[in-house]
Design an enzyme around this catalytic site. Structure first.
Site, PDB file in Angstrom:
ATOM      1  N   GLY A  18     -34.242 -42.835  -4.526  1.00  0.00           N
ATOM      2  CA  GLY A  18     -35.515 -42.134  -4.727  1.00  0.00           C
ATOM      3  C   GLY A  18     -36.158 -41.795  -3.385  1.00  0.00           C
TER       4      GLY A  18
ATOM      5  N   GLY B 226     -11.969 -20.479  14.950  1.00  0.00           N
ATOM      6  CA  GLY B 226     -12.086 -21.832  14.389  1.00  0.00           C
ATOM      7  C   GLY B 226     -10.971 -22.037  13.390  1.00  0.00           C
ATOM      8  CB  SER B 227     -10.708 -21.118   9.785  1.00  0.00           C
ATOM      9  OG  SER B 227     -11.689 -22.006   9.311  1.00  0.00           O
TER      10      SER B 227
ATOM     11  CB  ILE C 107     -14.978 -29.814  22.846  1.00  0.00           C
ATOM     12  CG1 ILE C 107     -14.381 -28.391  22.895  1.00  0.00           C
ATOM     13  CG2 ILE C 107     -13.972 -30.865  23.300  1.00  0.00           C
ATOM     14  CD1 ILE C 107     -13.296 -28.099  21.867  1.00  0.00           C
ATOM     15  CB  THR C 108     -15.227 -34.284  18.925  1.00  0.00           C
ATOM     16  OG1 THR C 108     -15.532 -33.470  17.803  1.00  0.00           O
ATOM     17  CG2 THR C 108     -15.666 -35.721  18.675  1.00  0.00           C
TER      18      THR C 108
ATOM     19  CD  GLU D  46      -9.533 -33.958  13.330  1.00  0.00           C
ATOM     20  OE1 GLU D  46      -8.438 -34.195  12.798  1.00  0.00           O
ATOM     21  OE2 GLU D  46     -10.057 -34.683  14.192  1.00  0.00           O
TER      22      GLU D  46
ATOM     23  N   PRO E 120     -15.347 -19.944  20.402  1.00  0.00           N
ATOM     24  CG  PRO E 120     -16.809 -19.313  22.120  1.00  0.00           C
ATOM     25  CD  PRO E 120     -15.433 -19.864  21.868  1.00  0.00           C
TER      26      PRO E 120
ATOM     27  CG  LEU F 190      -7.298 -25.361  17.907  1.00  0.00           C
ATOM     28  CD1 LEU F 190      -6.107 -24.632  18.533  1.00  0.00           C
ATOM     29  CD2 LEU F 190      -6.843 -26.018  16.594  1.00  0.00           C
TER      30      LEU F 190
ATOM     31  CD  GLN G  78     -25.901 -44.689 -21.121  1.00  0.00           C
ATOM     32  OE1 GLN G  78     -26.514 -43.732 -21.584  1.00  0.00           O
ATOM     33  NE2 GLN G  78     -25.040 -45.378 -21.826  1.00  0.00           N
TER      34      GLN G  78
HETATM   35  N1  CAA Z   1       3.275 -28.386  11.341  1.00  0.00           N
HETATM   36  C1  CAA Z   1       4.119 -27.642  12.106  1.00  0.00           C
HETATM   37  N2  CAA Z   1       4.040 -26.295  12.203  1.00  0.00           N
HETATM   38  C2  CAA Z   1       3.093 -25.671  11.485  1.00  0.00           C
HETATM   39  C3  CAA Z   1       2.197 -26.374  10.645  1.00  0.00           C
HETATM   40  C4  CAA Z   1       2.318 -27.780  10.598  1.00  0.00           C
HETATM   41  N3  CAA Z   1       1.509 -28.526   9.843  1.00  0.00           N
HETATM   42  N4  CAA Z   1       1.372 -25.471  10.069  1.00  0.00           N
HETATM   43  C5  CAA Z   1       1.730 -24.249  10.506  1.00  0.00           C
HETATM   44  N5  CAA Z   1       2.781 -24.383  11.365  1.00  0.00           N
HETATM   45  C6  CAA Z   1       3.510 -23.328  12.057  1.00  0.00           C
HETATM   46  C7  CAA Z   1       4.166 -22.359  11.071  1.00  0.00           C
HETATM   47  O1  CAA Z   1       5.439 -22.822  10.675  1.00  0.00           O
HETATM   48  C8  CAA Z   1       4.228 -21.097  11.886  1.00  0.00           C
HETATM   49  O2  CAA Z   1       5.340 -21.150  12.768  1.00  0.00           O
HETATM   50  P1  CAA Z   1       6.595 -20.109  12.646  1.00  0.00           P
HETATM   51  O3  CAA Z   1       5.985 -18.737  12.599  1.00  0.00           O
HETATM   52  O4  CAA Z   1       7.397 -20.376  13.875  1.00  0.00           O
HETATM   53  O5  CAA Z   1       7.282 -20.482  11.376  1.00  0.00           O
HETATM   54  C9  CAA Z   1       3.011 -21.161  12.759  1.00  0.00           C
HETATM   55  O6  CAA Z   1       2.601 -22.526  12.791  1.00  0.00           O
HETATM   56  C10 CAA Z   1       1.875 -20.310  12.249  1.00  0.00           C
HETATM   57  O7  CAA Z   1       1.610 -20.731  10.926  1.00  0.00           O
HETATM   58  P2  CAA Z   1       1.008 -19.757   9.849  1.00  0.00           P
HETATM   59  O8  CAA Z   1       1.787 -18.486   9.797  1.00  0.00           O
HETATM   60  O9  CAA Z   1       0.893 -20.538   8.592  1.00  0.00           O
HETATM   61  O10 CAA Z   1      -0.407 -19.441  10.507  1.00  0.00           O
HETATM   62  P3  CAA Z   1      -1.760 -18.912   9.870  1.00  0.00           P
HETATM   63  O11 CAA Z   1      -2.429 -18.069  10.883  1.00  0.00           O
HETATM   64  O12 CAA Z   1      -1.522 -18.356   8.507  1.00  0.00           O
HETATM   65  O13 CAA Z   1      -2.698 -20.225   9.770  1.00  0.00           O
HETATM   66  C11 CAA Z   1      -3.582 -22.344   9.300  1.00  0.00           C
HETATM   67  C12 CAA Z   1      -2.329 -21.494   9.522  1.00  0.00           C
HETATM   68  C13 CAA Z   1      -3.099 -23.504   8.439  1.00  0.00           C
HETATM   69  C14 CAA Z   1      -4.692 -21.624   8.588  1.00  0.00           C
HETATM   70  C15 CAA Z   1      -4.029 -22.841  10.695  1.00  0.00           C
HETATM   71  O14 CAA Z   1      -4.516 -21.781  11.480  1.00  0.00           O
HETATM   72  C16 CAA Z   1      -5.094 -23.931  10.633  1.00  0.00           C
HETATM   73  O15 CAA Z   1      -4.784 -25.094  10.360  1.00  0.00           O
HETATM   74  N6  CAA Z   1      -6.376 -23.586  10.912  1.00  0.00           N
HETATM   75  C17 CAA Z   1      -7.428 -24.582  11.022  1.00  0.00           C
HETATM   76  C18 CAA Z   1      -7.553 -25.086  12.422  1.00  0.00           C
HETATM   77  C19 CAA Z   1      -8.265 -26.390  12.504  1.00  0.00           C
HETATM   78  O16 CAA Z   1      -7.975 -27.339  11.781  1.00  0.00           O
HETATM   79  N7  CAA Z   1      -9.190 -26.493  13.446  1.00  0.00           N
HETATM   80  C20 CAA Z   1      -9.873 -27.722  13.673  1.00  0.00           C
HETATM   81  C21 CAA Z   1     -10.308 -27.805  15.091  1.00  0.00           C
HETATM   82  S1  CAA Z   1      -9.973 -29.321  15.883  1.00  0.00           S
HETATM   83  C22 CAA Z   1     -11.250 -30.359  15.481  1.00  0.00           C
HETATM   84  O17 CAA Z   1     -12.058 -30.111  14.639  1.00  0.00           O
HETATM   85  C23 CAA Z   1     -11.206 -31.621  16.241  1.00  0.00           C
HETATM   86  C24 CAA Z   1     -12.483 -32.338  16.446  1.00  0.00           C
HETATM   87  O18 CAA Z   1     -13.096 -32.232  17.491  1.00  0.00           O
HETATM   88  C25 CAA Z   1     -12.968 -33.291  15.419  1.00  0.00           C
END
Ligand code: CAA
Length: 369
Positions: free
Chosen positions: A329, A121-122, A147-148, A353, A118, A115, A269
């Site tokens: 320590g 991310g968030s 990518i893990t 995540e 560069p 997902l 303590q």
């Molecule tokens: N379940 C289902 N749908 C969801 C949802 C959920 N938990 N969260 C959001 N959605 C849907 C919303 O309903 C919306 O859909 P509609 O417009 O059709 O209603 C759509 O997704 C967009 O949602 P938002 O408007 O809330 O979007 P946003 O841009 O404000 O951001 C966010 C939402 C929560 C910040 C999201 O972008 C997010 O979670 N970001 C972080 C990403 C992340 O976790 N990355 C980790 C990378 S993977 C990794 O690290 C794996 C590894 O290798 C270890």
């Protein structure tokens, strides 16, 4: 039984080489193979697809035990179980499950979740990787970052933009095989923690993906990623819990052995209060992790509690490991005592995540809705 099996595996098979693998950034190939044999790579998958048919509670118990010793191993397990296998089992077609889920659940192959980019991310809706629809296939172009399992995975779940005008509703998710033409694995990242895990950028250049490898309906990709990550966060919360409890157990044992001012440091303590805080916060984190896992098992909504578990457990992991080094320590600062590695490993749980800040967005949106 599952907790005990995971504990025995971690103590007997992971502990002996964990310092060396961390230092050399050496992927735990043999240990991951054994985790597959023990059923830890597809714990919750239906046995008809090669999985263990267990519940999420069993999964978090095993994750905690393995993370106490080697978080580099538990992240492989977490990504394979909660992101890749769960995503395929819940949203994949029967053919996709037969072809990909079965070997993944058995641990014969490993999967990765692509997902992050560069520049995304968030802000996960800002995908620049494209998947352009052609006759019977899609052409994927772009770069994924952090990518893990990037170098070891045979199967990637790739999120890409098909129709930019539709925003996040124009995003799709695909199953892509590493061996396909146009897939290039970038250099392995040299990380602060979870150093034995395999983190790469992956480049896709005109990669031809058959239409039958799209997951779900056209435009389902962003929801797929969000739903999958909601469960993934329970796995990472369990990992953070394990890192914290591993460091706490080491600090507790050390405090009873080490003497200062004529008595074990556990009789002072200053150390007792640290141990009290550590154990209290770990217990609270464990209750949140178990509640989120239980909600998932009951088919109730777990997005809110899963995010609470992730942010609280990861912050507990960071605080606890710093204190565990302090209890040790000078010895805490050297590799042989394990707590410095756990401290380095803890940091990533506040980042991947969904960072702690993203979890707070999810939590506050949920409570204010
Ligand atoms: N379940 C289902 N749908 C969801 C949802 C959920 N938990 N969260 C959001 N959605 C849907 C919303 O309903 C919306 O859909 P509609 O417009 O059709 O209603 C759509 O997704 C967009 O949602 P938002 O408007 O809330 O979007 P946003 O841009 O404000 O951001 C966010 C939402 C929560 C910040 C999201 O972008 C997010 O979670 N970001 C972080 C990403 C992340 O976790 N990355 C980790 C990378 S993977 C990794 O690290 C794996 C590894 O290798 C270890």
């Amino acid at each position: 039984m599952i907790q005990q099996a995971a504990r025995d595996f971690a103590q007997n098979e992971l502990l002996p080489g964990v310092i060396e693998r961390d230092e050399k950034m050496q992927f735990p190939t043999e240990q991951v193979r054994m985790m597959g044999e023990l059923g830890f790579m597809g714990m919750m998958v239906d046995p008809q697809y090669g999985g263990g048919g267990m519940d999420t509670i069993s999964y978090v118990l095993a994750m905690e035990e393995i993370s106490k010793v080697e978080a580099s191993c538990s992240v492989v397990m977490s990504v394979n179980n909660s992101l890749v296998c769960w995503g395929l089992e819940t949203f994949g077609t029967e053919e996709q499950k037969q072809k990909y889920l079965t070997p993944l659940a058995k641990g014969e192959i490993i999967g990765a979740f692509c997902l992050s980019e560069p520049e995304a991310g968030s802000d996960a809706t800002s995908q620049t990787t494209t998947a352009i629809e052609k006759d019977d296939h899609y052409l994927i172009n772009g770069t994924k970052n952090w990518i893990t399992n990037g170098g070891t995975a045979s199967v990637y779940l790739v999120i890409a933009q098909t129709n930019r005008e539709l925003g996040h509703r124009g995003i799709n998710a695909f199953i892509v095989e590493q061996s396909w033409e146009g897939v290039t694995v970038g250099a392995k990242e040299n990380k602060l923690g979870i150093r034995a895990s395999d983190t790469h950028s992956i480049m896709f250049s005109d990669v031809k993906v058959p239409k039958e490898n799209r997951i779900g309906e056209d435009g389902f990709g962003f929801k797929f990623a969000m739903k999958t990550l909601s469960g993934g966060r329970i796995g990472i919360a369990a990992q953070a819990l394990g890192i914290a409890s591993g460091a706490y157990e080491l600090a507790l044992a050390y405090s009873k052995e080490r003497k200062a001012f004529g008595k074990p440091i556990a009789d002072h303590q200053a150390i007792q209060f640290k141990l009290a805080d550590m154990s209290t916060e770990i217990e609270a984190a464990r209750l949140l992790v178990h509640k989120s896992a239980w909600l998932k098992d009951q088919h109730k909504n777990y997005d809110l509690i899963g995010s609470m578990a992730k942010v609280f457990a990861s912050e507990t992991a960071m605080k606890t490991t710093v204190e565990a080094v302090q209890v040790h320590g000078g010895y805490g600062y050297v590799k042989e005592y394990h707590v410095e590695r756990l401290m380095r490993d803890a940091k990533i749980t506040q980042i991947y995540e969904g960072t702690s800040e993203i979890q707070r967005i999810v939590i506050s949106r949920s409570i204010l809705r």
